[in-house]
Design a protein around this motif. Structure first.
Motif, short mmCIF file in Angstrom:
data_model
loop_
_atom_site.label_atom_id
_atom_site.label_comp_id
_atom_site.label_asym_id
_atom_site.label_seq_id
_atom_site.Cartn_x
_atom_site.Cartn_y
_atom_site.Cartn_z
N ARG A 109 0.82 -1.21 0.00
CA ARG A 109 0.00 0.00 0.00
C ARG A 109 0.86 1.26 0.00
O ARG A 109 0.60 2.21 -0.75
N LEU A 110 1.91 1.27 0.84
CA LEU A 110 2.78 2.45 0.91
C LEU A 110 3.55 2.66 -0.39
O LEU A 110 3.70 3.79 -0.85
N LEU A 111 4.04 1.57 -0.97
CA LEU A 111 4.80 1.69 -2.21
C LEU A 111 3.92 2.24 -3.32
O LEU A 111 4.33 3.15 -4.06
N ARG A 112 2.72 1.71 -3.44
CA ARG A 112 1.84 2.17 -4.53
C ARG A 112 1.41 3.62 -4.32
O ARG A 112 1.32 4.38 -5.27
N THR A 113 1.16 3.98 -3.06
CA THR A 113 0.79 5.38 -2.79
C THR A 113 1.95 6.31 -3.11
O THR A 113 1.76 7.36 -3.74
N ASP A 114 3.14 5.94 -2.68
CA ASP A 114 4.31 6.79 -2.92
C ASP A 114 4.64 6.87 -4.41
O ASP A 114 4.94 7.94 -4.93
N LEU A 115 4.55 5.74 -5.10
CA LEU A 115 4.84 5.73 -6.53
C LEU A 115 3.83 6.57 -7.29
O LEU A 115 4.19 7.34 -8.20
N ARG A 116 2.57 6.46 -6.91
CA ARG A 116 1.53 7.26 -7.58
C ARG A 116 1.79 8.76 -7.37
O ARG A 116 1.65 9.56 -8.31
N GLN A 117 2.20 9.14 -6.16
CA GLN A 117 2.47 10.54 -5.89
C GLN A 117 3.69 11.02 -6.67
O GLN A 117 3.70 12.14 -7.20
N GLN A 118 4.72 10.20 -6.74
CA GLN A 118 5.92 10.59 -7.50
C GLN A 118 5.60 10.77 -8.98
O GLN A 118 6.06 11.74 -9.61
N LEU A 119 4.81 9.86 -9.54
CA LEU A 119 4.47 9.99 -10.96
C LEU A 119 3.57 11.19 -11.21
O LEU A 119 3.68 11.85 -12.26
N LEU A 120 2.68 11.48 -10.27
CA LEU A 120 1.86 12.68 -10.40
C LEU A 120 2.73 13.94 -10.39
O LEU A 120 2.49 14.88 -11.16
N ASN A 121 3.74 13.95 -9.52
CA ASN A 121 4.65 15.10 -9.49
C ASN A 121 5.42 15.23 -10.79
O ASN A 121 5.64 16.34 -11.30
N LYS A 122 5.84 14.11 -11.34
CA LYS A 122 6.58 14.15 -12.60
C LYS A 122 5.69 14.65 -13.73
O LYS A 122 6.13 15.43 -14.59
N LEU A 123 4.43 14.22 -13.76
CA LEU A 123 3.51 14.69 -14.78
C LEU A 123 3.18 16.17 -14.57
O LEU A 123 3.02 16.91 -15.54
N ALA A 124 3.07 16.60 -13.30
CA ALA A 124 2.81 18.01 -13.03
C ALA A 124 3.94 18.88 -13.54
O ALA A 124 3.73 19.99 -14.03
N ALA A 125 5.18 18.37 -13.45
CA ALA A 125 6.32 19.13 -13.94
C ALA A 125 6.31 19.25 -15.46
O ALA A 125 6.95 20.14 -16.02
N GLN A 126 5.58 18.36 -16.14
CA GLN A 126 5.51 18.41 -17.59
C GLN A 126 4.45 19.39 -18.09
O GLN A 126 4.53 19.86 -19.22
N GLY A 127 3.45 19.69 -17.24
CA GLY A 127 2.40 20.60 -17.67
C GLY A 127 1.67 20.08 -18.89
O GLY A 127 1.40 18.87 -19.01
N PRO A 128 1.35 20.95 -19.86
CA PRO A 128 0.66 20.49 -21.07
C PRO A 128 1.47 19.49 -21.89
O PRO A 128 0.90 18.74 -22.69
N ALA A 129 2.79 19.45 -21.69
CA ALA A 129 3.63 18.52 -22.45
C ALA A 129 3.36 17.08 -22.07
O ALA A 129 3.85 16.16 -22.74
N ARG A 130 2.57 16.85 -21.01
CA ARG A 130 2.25 15.47 -20.62
C ARG A 130 1.45 14.75 -21.70
O ARG A 130 1.39 13.51 -21.73
N GLN A 131 0.81 15.52 -22.59
CA GLN A 131 -0.03 14.90 -23.62
C GLN A 131 0.76 14.02 -24.57
O GLN A 131 0.18 13.18 -25.27
N ARG A 132 2.09 14.20 -24.62
CA ARG A 132 2.87 13.33 -25.51
C ARG A 132 2.93 11.89 -25.01
O ARG A 132 3.33 10.98 -25.76
N PHE A 133 2.55 11.68 -23.75
CA PHE A 133 2.50 10.32 -23.21
C PHE A 133 1.12 9.71 -23.33
O PHE A 133 0.90 8.58 -22.89
N GLY A 134 0.18 10.44 -23.90
CA GLY A 134 -1.17 9.93 -24.06
C GLY A 134 -2.19 10.89 -23.51
O GLY A 134 -1.86 11.90 -22.87
N SER A 135 -3.43 10.58 -23.75
CA SER A 135 -4.52 11.43 -23.26
C SER A 135 -4.62 11.32 -21.74
O SER A 135 -4.03 10.44 -21.12
N ASP A 136 -5.39 12.23 -21.15
CA ASP A 136 -5.59 12.19 -19.71
C ASP A 136 -6.27 10.90 -19.29
O ASP A 136 -6.04 10.40 -18.18
N GLY A 137 -7.13 10.34 -20.15
CA GLY A 137 -7.77 9.06 -19.82
C GLY A 137 -6.76 7.94 -19.72
O GLY A 137 -6.80 7.12 -18.80
#
Length: 595
Positions: A109-137
């Motif tokens: 549970r802790l690993l998945r929560t931490d990993l999800r938060q880290q990936l969210l931070n990485k996507l937040a740092a990309q801003g609109p450029a996150r779309q190159r990894f796919g749609s928001d869905g």
């Protein structure tokens, strides 16, 4: 061709294992403690089974006359102490297994929560450029379903790798002590279980990977369907879109059934070979007790108590191997999920600000337009690879308070330029904001000084007040009302009900122009000196766009504004234009000669 594809798939999945080990590294102490608890349960199991065998032997000795084939000892008194030992061993073993489950589940549970938060931070740092990894869905599916697919690997498969060595080895040593032949039978049949686990599980791994990919595509399609629901309703195209969704769902159902068929087949094969091996040991012990072994006629090579003890341990000998075979599918799912998450994991992390030091204090006060000081300075900037750059800027200066148009054909680099200025793109070269260099470490400081508005408004389901407070969480109702008044939304939404007005997903419930004005109100609340707007009029009709341009001219006074738009005729209030062509800024011109 099929063999070649399989050969290529194998190393790809293998590349996911170092990533899984990296994610597990911070939780290894807790997982190793769980492994130790599981290992401690094995001696307790042996103690428990030995007590049970002695109890059965005592009951049998009391029921049969002395001097029979099975026992030549007089009937002893019933050993009640064995009952207490059996109960104590059983209780301690269950506590060890409970501790193992608690530690592994908590780690997962802790690993998945931490990993999800880290990936969210990485996507937040990309801003609109996150779309190159796919749609928001698709990204939502990656951050939910794919990360949750790691649970089985963390909580079951990884700890079981240690248990599958320790448990059979210890049981084999004890069995060999009582009967070398029975121990040899166990050791000879044990490799059959992992062998068939690999043979059958390989196809299950491939099917599981394909299923996760199909789930991601279906999530992206569902998100697009919900985003365009109002447009589909106006075009009367909902039946066609629904049919496509049903077709995608049916494909996913069939792929899921294929994985389940392979999983059931794998489990059935493991159970078959384990049952046959146990039956072979039971046959040897039974014939020995009856004195019917060809090489030991009339003799009992293994007495009843050890024989019963061995027979009780035989299923436990194969249990870790069978469990590993069952959890092999969890490993396959985790490797497929890690492979899908790897591109996001390799993104640079969002830098963190020191505790107690607000980002706003990290940059100097922005110079006023009257000081004629450059707010933005860029020199030898390159986006992309050296061989194929997406954007090249030899030198550029933009003064504080300047309002400029980014003009160029589609694909000329306007959006890339805005993403560069907003700190959402990796670049080489020198970039200064208000005299301070901008790099990866201080991007949050840059973000605290700018507002970025894309052509698709970033609105979510909730009230107008909740959407506005995304820009300033501590804003009062009076400040929110004033911002709505400035953009002309207060009267349209109702003075009494404007803040509580409910929006659907992606701003549904407001027109395109109202959505853009709500985003402008959010920019006003943030009160930042640099505004970056990317095609804000793209989805608007001509009259709405003209009204928004008039409003923008009033609200952007005193701020530095860069706006990418093809509708430059409505932006006569701008100071000039930067012309982009094939990823290069070819010059600066007055607005009247653009085109």
């Amino acid at each position: 061709m099929r063999k070649r594809t399989r050969a290529l798939n194998k190393p790809v999945l293998n590349n996911a294992r170092p990533l899984l080990q990296q994610w597990l590294q911070p939780y290894r102490p807790k997982l190793l403690l769980a492994v130790f608890a599981a290992a401690l349960s094995v001696p307790l199991l042996l103690w428990q089974m030995w007590c049970l065998a002695l109890l059965a032997d005592a009951m049998l000795a009391a029921a049969l006359p002395a001097g029979t084939l099975l026992t030549d000892r007089p009937a002893p008194e019933f050993p009640f102490v064995l009952l207490w030992q059996f109960a104590l061993a059983f209780l301690l073993r269950q506590l060890c297994l409970l501790l193992r489950d608690l530690l592994t589940q908590q780690s997962s549970r802790l690993l998945r929560t931490d990993l999800r938060q880290q990936l969210l931070n990485k996507l937040a740092a990309q801003g609109p450029a996150r779309q190159r990894f796919g749609s928001d869905g698709l990204l939502s599916t990656l951050l939910t379903e794919q990360i949750d697919a790691l649970d089985g690997y963390i909580s079951r498969y990884w700890p079981q790798l240690f248990q599958v060595i320790w448990t059979p080895l210890l049981i084999a040593v004890v069995v060999c002590w009582h009967s070398p032949l029975a121990g040899l039978l166990l050791l000879l049949t044990a490799p059959l279980v992992p062998l068939f686990m690999v043979l059958v599980g390989r196809e299950a791994s491939k099917a599981s990977s394909e299923k996760l990919a199909e789930l991601g595509r279906m999530g992206a399609r569902l998100w697009q369907f919900l985003q365009g629901l109002s447009l589909l309703r106006r075009l009367n195209a909902i039946p066609q879109a629904t049919a496509q969704l049903e077709h995608a769902t049916e494909r996913y159902r069939q792929s899921s059934l294929q994985v389940l068929r392979l999983a059931f087949l794998s489990t059935a094969v493991l159970e078959l070979f384990a049952s046959l091996a146990i039956a072979l040991v039971a046959l040897y012990l039974g014939l020995g007790l009856l004195g019917e072994l060809p090489w030991a006629k009339g003799g009992v090579p293994v007495a009843f108590a050890p024989a019963f003890f061995i027979l009780l341990l035989a299923p436990e000998f194969y249990q870790p191997l069978r469990q590993l075979g069952t959890d092999y599918h969890a490993k396959a799912q985790a490797e497929a999920a890690a492979l899908a998450l790897k591109p996001l994991w390799l993104l640079p992390s969002l830098p963190m600000q020191p505790a107690g030091k607000p980002a706003q204090d990290s940059l100097p006060t922005v110079c006023s337009p009257s000081e004629n000081t450059p707010l933005l300075q860029l020199q030898q900037i390159r986006l992309g690879s050296e061989a194929q750059p997406r954007l090249l800027i030899p030198q550029l200066q933009i003064k504080a308070g300047e309002r400029l148009l980014l003009q160029g054909d589609s694909g000329s680099g306007k959006s890339s330029f805005l993403q560069l200025l907003a700190g959402f793109a990796d670049f080489s070269g020198d970039y200064w904001f208000a005299g301070k260099p901008v790099d990866t470490a201080n991007r949050p400081m840059l973000w605290s000084q700018l507002s970025y508005l894309t052509q698709t408004p970033e609105l979510f389901a909730g009230t107008v007040a909740e959407n506005l407070r995304m820009a300033l969480p501590g804003a009062t109702d009076a400040a929110l009302t004033a911002a709505l008044q400035q953009v002309g939304l207060l009267a349209e939404l109702g003075v009494a009900t404007a803040l509580d007005y409910s929006l659907g997903e992606a701003g549904q419930g407001l027109s395109g122009g109202q959505q853009q004005r709500l985003c402008l109100a959010r920019l006003l609340l943030a009160d930042r000196p640099l505004w970056l707007l990317d095609e804000p009029f793209a989805e608007l009709d001509q009259d709405t766009a003209a009204g928004l341009a008039v409003l923008l001219a009033q609200l952007s006074l005193g701020r530095t504004l860069l706006i990418a738009s093809h509708q430059w005729q409505q932006l006569s209030f701008l100071d000039g234009a930067l012309l982009l062509q094939q990823g290069q800024i070819i010059g600066r011109q007055p607005l009247g000669v653009v085109g």
